[in-house]
Design a protein around this motif. Structure first.
Motif, PDB file in Angstrom:
ATOM      1  N   ALA A 129       3.672  -7.056   0.521  1.00 23.81           N
ATOM      2  CA  ALA A 129       3.876  -6.392  -0.761  1.00 23.81           C
ATOM      3  C   ALA A 129       3.386  -7.255  -1.914  1.00 23.81           C
ATOM      4  O   ALA A 129       2.777  -6.767  -2.861  1.00 23.81           O
ATOM      5  N   ILE A 130       3.634  -8.553  -1.817  1.00 26.13           N
ATOM      6  CA  ILE A 130       3.231  -9.483  -2.876  1.00 26.13           C
ATOM      7  C   ILE A 130       1.710  -9.568  -2.970  1.00 26.13           C
ATOM      8  O   ILE A 130       1.118  -9.502  -4.049  1.00 26.13           O
ATOM      9  N   GLY A 131       1.056  -9.744  -1.809  1.00 32.85           N
ATOM     10  CA  GLY A 131      -0.383  -9.989  -1.817  1.00 32.85           C
ATOM     11  C   GLY A 131      -1.249  -8.781  -1.575  1.00 32.85           C
ATOM     12  O   GLY A 131      -2.467  -8.883  -1.622  1.00 32.85           O
ATOM     13  N   GLY A 132      -0.635  -7.630  -1.263  1.00 31.52           N
ATOM     14  CA  GLY A 132      -1.423  -6.430  -1.003  1.00 31.52           C
ATOM     15  C   GLY A 132      -2.052  -6.417   0.377  1.00 31.52           C
ATOM     16  O   GLY A 132      -2.848  -5.557   0.703  1.00 31.52           O
ATOM     17  N   GLY A 133      -1.682  -7.362   1.235  1.00 32.32           N
ATOM     18  CA  GLY A 133      -2.258  -7.385   2.577  1.00 32.32           C
ATOM     19  C   GLY A 133      -1.936  -8.658   3.317  1.00 32.32           C
ATOM     20  O   GLY A 133      -2.825  -9.438   3.648  1.00 32.32           O
ATOM     21  N   GLY A 134      -0.650  -8.888   3.597  1.00 30.57           N
ATOM     22  CA  GLY A 134      -0.268 -10.100   4.323  1.00 30.57           C
ATOM     23  C   GLY A 134       0.452  -9.834   5.623  1.00 30.57           C
ATOM     24  O   GLY A 134       0.783 -10.760   6.365  1.00 30.57           O
ATOM     25  N   TRP A 135       0.690  -8.559   5.926  1.00 31.76           N
ATOM     26  CA  TRP A 135       1.447  -8.202   7.122  1.00 31.76           C
ATOM     27  C   TRP A 135       0.714  -8.613   8.396  1.00 31.76           C
ATOM     28  O   TRP A 135       1.248  -9.359   9.214  1.00 31.76           O
ATOM     29  N   GLY A 180       0.586   2.831 -15.154  1.00 30.86           N
ATOM     30  CA  GLY A 180      -0.357   3.815 -15.656  1.00 30.86           C
ATOM     31  C   GLY A 180      -1.781   3.564 -15.225  1.00 30.86           C
ATOM     32  O   GLY A 180      -2.609   4.487 -15.173  1.00 30.86           O
ATOM     33  N   ALA A 181      -2.086   2.303 -14.855  1.00 29.88           N
ATOM     34  CA  ALA A 181      -3.446   1.962 -14.431  1.00 29.88           C
ATOM     35  C   ALA A 181      -3.828   2.628 -13.111  1.00 29.88           C
ATOM     36  O   ALA A 181      -5.012   2.735 -12.782  1.00 29.88           O
ATOM     37  N   LEU A 182      -2.834   3.097 -12.355  1.00 29.67           N
ATOM     38  CA  LEU A 182      -3.124   3.745 -11.071  1.00 29.67           C
ATOM     39  C   LEU A 182      -4.020   4.970 -11.243  1.00 29.67           C
ATOM     40  O   LEU A 182      -4.847   5.268 -10.386  1.00 29.67           O
ATOM     41  N   GLN A 183      -3.822   5.703 -12.332  1.00 28.30           N
ATOM     42  CA  GLN A 183      -4.597   6.924 -12.547  1.00 28.30           C
ATOM     43  C   GLN A 183      -6.092   6.632 -12.664  1.00 28.30           C
ATOM     44  O   GLN A 183      -6.927   7.475 -12.351  1.00 28.30           O
ATOM     45  N   GLN A 184      -6.430   5.420 -13.105  1.00 27.79           N
ATOM     46  CA  GLN A 184      -7.829   5.050 -13.280  1.00 27.79           C
ATOM     47  C   GLN A 184      -8.520   4.740 -11.952  1.00 27.79           C
ATOM     48  O   GLN A 184      -9.736   4.631 -11.892  1.00 27.79           O
ATOM     49  N   HIS A 185      -7.730   4.582 -10.889  1.00 27.32           N
ATOM     50  CA  HIS A 185      -8.294   4.141  -9.614  1.00 27.32           C
ATOM     51  C   HIS A 185      -8.099   5.172  -8.504  1.00 27.32           C
ATOM     52  O   HIS A 185      -8.092   4.831  -7.323  1.00 27.32           O
ATOM     53  N   PHE A 186      -7.948   6.445  -8.909  1.00 32.92           N
ATOM     54  CA  PHE A 186      -7.718   7.493  -7.910  1.00 32.92           C
ATOM     55  C   PHE A 186      -8.891   7.605  -6.944  1.00 32.92           C
ATOM     56  O   PHE A 186      -8.707   7.761  -5.737  1.00 32.92           O
ATOM     57  N   ALA A 187     -10.120   7.530  -7.459  1.00 28.69           N
ATOM     58  CA  ALA A 187     -11.309   7.653  -6.599  1.00 28.69           C
ATOM     59  C   ALA A 187     -11.370   6.528  -5.588  1.00 28.69           C
ATOM     60  O   ALA A 187     -11.744   6.741  -4.424  1.00 28.69           O
ATOM     61  N   VAL A 215      -6.105  -7.099   3.016  1.00 28.44           N
ATOM     62  CA  VAL A 215      -6.768  -8.244   2.396  1.00 28.44           C
ATOM     63  C   VAL A 215      -8.140  -7.854   1.855  1.00 28.44           C
ATOM     64  O   VAL A 215      -8.497  -8.185   0.718  1.00 28.44           O
ATOM     65  N   ILE A 216      -8.932  -7.164   2.668  1.00 28.55           N
ATOM     66  CA  ILE A 216     -10.278  -6.764   2.247  1.00 28.55           C
ATOM     67  C   ILE A 216     -10.206  -5.777   1.077  1.00 28.55           C
ATOM     68  O   ILE A 216     -10.882  -5.954   0.051  1.00 28.55           O
ATOM     69  N   SER A 217      -9.377  -4.749   1.200  1.00 27.41           N
ATOM     70  CA  SER A 217      -9.281  -3.733   0.161  1.00 27.41           C
ATOM     71  C   SER A 217      -8.755  -4.320  -1.145  1.00 27.41           C
ATOM     72  O   SER A 217      -9.286  -4.048  -2.232  1.00 27.41           O
ATOM     73  N   SER A 218      -7.704  -5.129  -1.048  1.00 24.94           N
ATOM     74  CA  SER A 218      -7.130  -5.737  -2.250  1.00 24.94           C
ATOM     75  C   SER A 218      -8.117  -6.674  -2.922  1.00 24.94           C
ATOM     76  O   SER A 218      -8.203  -6.733  -4.157  1.00 24.94           O
ATOM     77  N   SER A 219      -8.853  -7.444  -2.113  1.00 26.50           N
ATOM     78  CA  SER A 219      -9.812  -8.394  -2.671  1.00 26.50           C
ATOM     79  C   SER A 219     -10.882  -7.680  -3.490  1.00 26.50           C
ATOM     80  O   SER A 219     -11.278  -8.142  -4.568  1.00 26.50           O
ATOM     81  N   VAL A 220     -11.355  -6.531  -2.979  1.00 29.09           N
ATOM     82  CA  VAL A 220     -12.369  -5.767  -3.705  1.00 29.09           C
ATOM     83  C   VAL A 220     -11.791  -5.234  -5.016  1.00 29.09           C
ATOM     84  O   VAL A 220     -12.427  -5.311  -6.075  1.00 29.09           O
ATOM     85  N   LEU A 221     -10.575  -4.696  -4.962  1.00 29.28           N
ATOM     86  CA  LEU A 221      -9.943  -4.169  -6.172  1.00 29.28           C
ATOM     87  C   LEU A 221      -9.700  -5.269  -7.204  1.00 29.28           C
ATOM     88  O   LEU A 221      -9.970  -5.096  -8.391  1.00 29.28           O
ATOM     89  N   LEU A 222      -9.195  -6.415  -6.742  1.00 27.51           N
ATOM     90  CA  LEU A 222      -8.932  -7.526  -7.659  1.00 27.51           C
ATOM     91  C   LEU A 222     -10.232  -8.044  -8.270  1.00 27.51           C
ATOM     92  O   LEU A 222     -10.264  -8.437  -9.441  1.00 27.51           O
ATOM     93  N   ALA A 223     -11.300  -8.036  -7.469  1.00 25.52           N
ATOM     94  CA  ALA A 223     -12.596  -8.495  -7.974  1.00 25.52           C
ATOM     95  C   ALA A 223     -13.115  -7.578  -9.080  1.00 25.52           C
ATOM     96  O   ALA A 223     -13.884  -8.011  -9.949  1.00 25.52           O
ATOM     97  N   LEU A 224     -12.675  -6.323  -9.069  1.00 21.36           N
ATOM     98  CA  LEU A 224     -13.081  -5.362 -10.093  1.00 21.36           C
ATOM     99  C   LEU A 224     -12.153  -5.395 -11.308  1.00 21.36           C
ATOM    100  O   LEU A 224     -12.286  -4.578 -12.218  1.00 21.36           O
ATOM    101  N   GLY A 225     -11.192  -6.340 -11.299  1.00 19.19           N
ATOM    102  CA  GLY A 225     -10.308  -6.497 -12.448  1.00 19.19           C
ATOM    103  C   GLY A 225      -9.035  -5.686 -12.411  1.00 19.19           C
ATOM    104  O   GLY A 225      -8.331  -5.593 -13.416  1.00 19.19           O
ATOM    105  N   VAL A 226      -8.690  -5.114 -11.257  1.00 22.11           N
ATOM    106  CA  VAL A 226      -7.458  -4.343 -11.143  1.00 22.11           C
ATOM    107  C   VAL A 226      -6.268  -5.307 -11.103  1.00 22.11           C
ATOM    108  O   VAL A 226      -6.306  -6.296 -10.365  1.00 22.11           O
ATOM    109  N   ALA A 240      -3.274  -3.091  -7.635  1.00 20.75           N
ATOM    110  CA  ALA A 240      -4.086  -3.211  -6.428  1.00 20.75           C
ATOM    111  C   ALA A 240      -3.230  -3.045  -5.181  1.00 20.75           C
ATOM    112  O   ALA A 240      -3.588  -2.327  -4.245  1.00 20.75           O
ATOM    113  N   SER A 241      -2.078  -3.718  -5.152  1.00 20.73           N
ATOM    114  CA  SER A 241      -1.185  -3.619  -4.000  1.00 20.73           C
ATOM    115  C   SER A 241      -0.679  -2.199  -3.813  1.00 20.73           C
ATOM    116  O   SER A 241      -0.663  -1.665  -2.695  1.00 20.73           O
ATOM    117  N   ALA A 242      -0.276  -1.541  -4.909  1.00 17.95           N
ATOM    118  CA  ALA A 242       0.207  -0.166  -4.817  1.00 17.95           C
ATOM    119  C   ALA A 242      -0.894   0.783  -4.333  1.00 17.95           C
ATOM    120  O   ALA A 242      -0.650   1.679  -3.528  1.00 17.95           O
TER     121      ALA A 242
END
Length: 258
Positions: free
Chosen positions: A144-150, A200-207, A27-38, A43-45
């Motif tokens: 899987a849907i939300g990137g952090g619901g388990w 393809g957007a995954l390559q932009q978020h490797f760091a 939830v925390i990690s996905s929220s930060v990524l989504l806030a950055l426009g991912v 974001a989930s992947a």
């Protein structure tokens, strides 16, 4: 480098909370990524790619400190994998925001229930094995849907049903490793078959992913020890407060306030 260090801190914080309370890394990690426009699928992947490493370390810690209820672990892990694969396949083709209001309501209600149980100091009870299978399917799908619901779905339900918090958190965190591997593999399959158009957007978020991995790995080995040492009633209060906080945070996101 700045992105890597930022997400190292995010991963460290998120895994510290997740390892101790059985939820919030995704939830925390996905929220930060989504806030950055991912995009949601990306974001989930990204989060699940990082969790392959962090959940392995966390699972080992919980197993070492004997926090796992093995009779619940096996049906939970199998059901979680089924739900996670289905959710990852669905998310690679649609927007997962549709079900978020229902998740927010669930988190708030279960958080209030757990706080009520903690306030009345209700003793843990043995929950039947059959409960965890449908719970695992739902939790895996939402993860899987939300990137952090388990964690929020499964840990909260098990604690709310009366399972000892230490055992619930340890069991859910250990099963999460298999869920994460299955979800990540499904995203890879969707990429290879062309079902996932935004991959393809995954390559932009490797760091960012690398930072999440390193930060999570630093905190994960301490998960089992923390849960083992913290008193049961304190864990109940902490889980309840965290659930309500997550519900409030996501509710404000949906309302466009954040």
């Amino acid at each position: 480098m700045e992105t890597f260090l930022l997400f190292l801190l995010v991963g460290l914080l998120a895994q510290s909370v997740d390892g101790a309370l059985g939820m919030a890394y995704g939830v925390i990690s996905s929220s930060v990524l989504l806030a950055l426009g991912v995009p949601p699928a990306t974001a989930s992947a990204s989060v699940h790619a990082a969790e392959v490493f962090t959940t392995a370390a966390s699972a080992g810690s919980h197993a070492w400190h004997r926090n796992v209820e093995w009779r619940l672990f096996f049906p939970l892990a199998v059901a979680g994998v089924i739900g996670g694969v289905l959710g990852a396949y669905v998310l690679s083709g649609i927007d997962g925001d549709v079900i978020k209001p229902f998740i927010v309501a669930y988190l708030a209600l279960v958080g209030v229930w757990i706080l009520w149980r903690a306030g009345h100091d209700m003793k843990p009870r043995r929950i039947p094995t059959w409960i965890v299978s449908p719970l695992g399917v739902i939790g895996g799908f939402l993860d899987a849907i939300g990137g952090g619901g388990w964690g929020p779905t499964v840990s909260s339900a098990m604690v709310g049903a009366g399972q000892e918090p230490r055992r619930a958190i340890g069991t859910v965190n250990t099963a999460e490793f298999f869920l994460t591997v299955a979800i990540s593999a499904t995203f890879v399959w969707a990429l290879v078959t062309g079902h996932w158009q935004e991959a393809g957007a995954l390559q932009q978020h490797f760091a960012a992913v690398a930072g999440l991995v390193v930060g999570g790995l630093i905190a994960a080995p301490f998960a089992g020890l923390i849960v083992k040492k913290v008193p049961r009633r304190v864990l109940n209060y902490a889980v309840g407060v965290l659930l309500i906080s997550l519900a409030l945070f996501q509710g404000l996101q949906l309302a466009g306030v954040l």
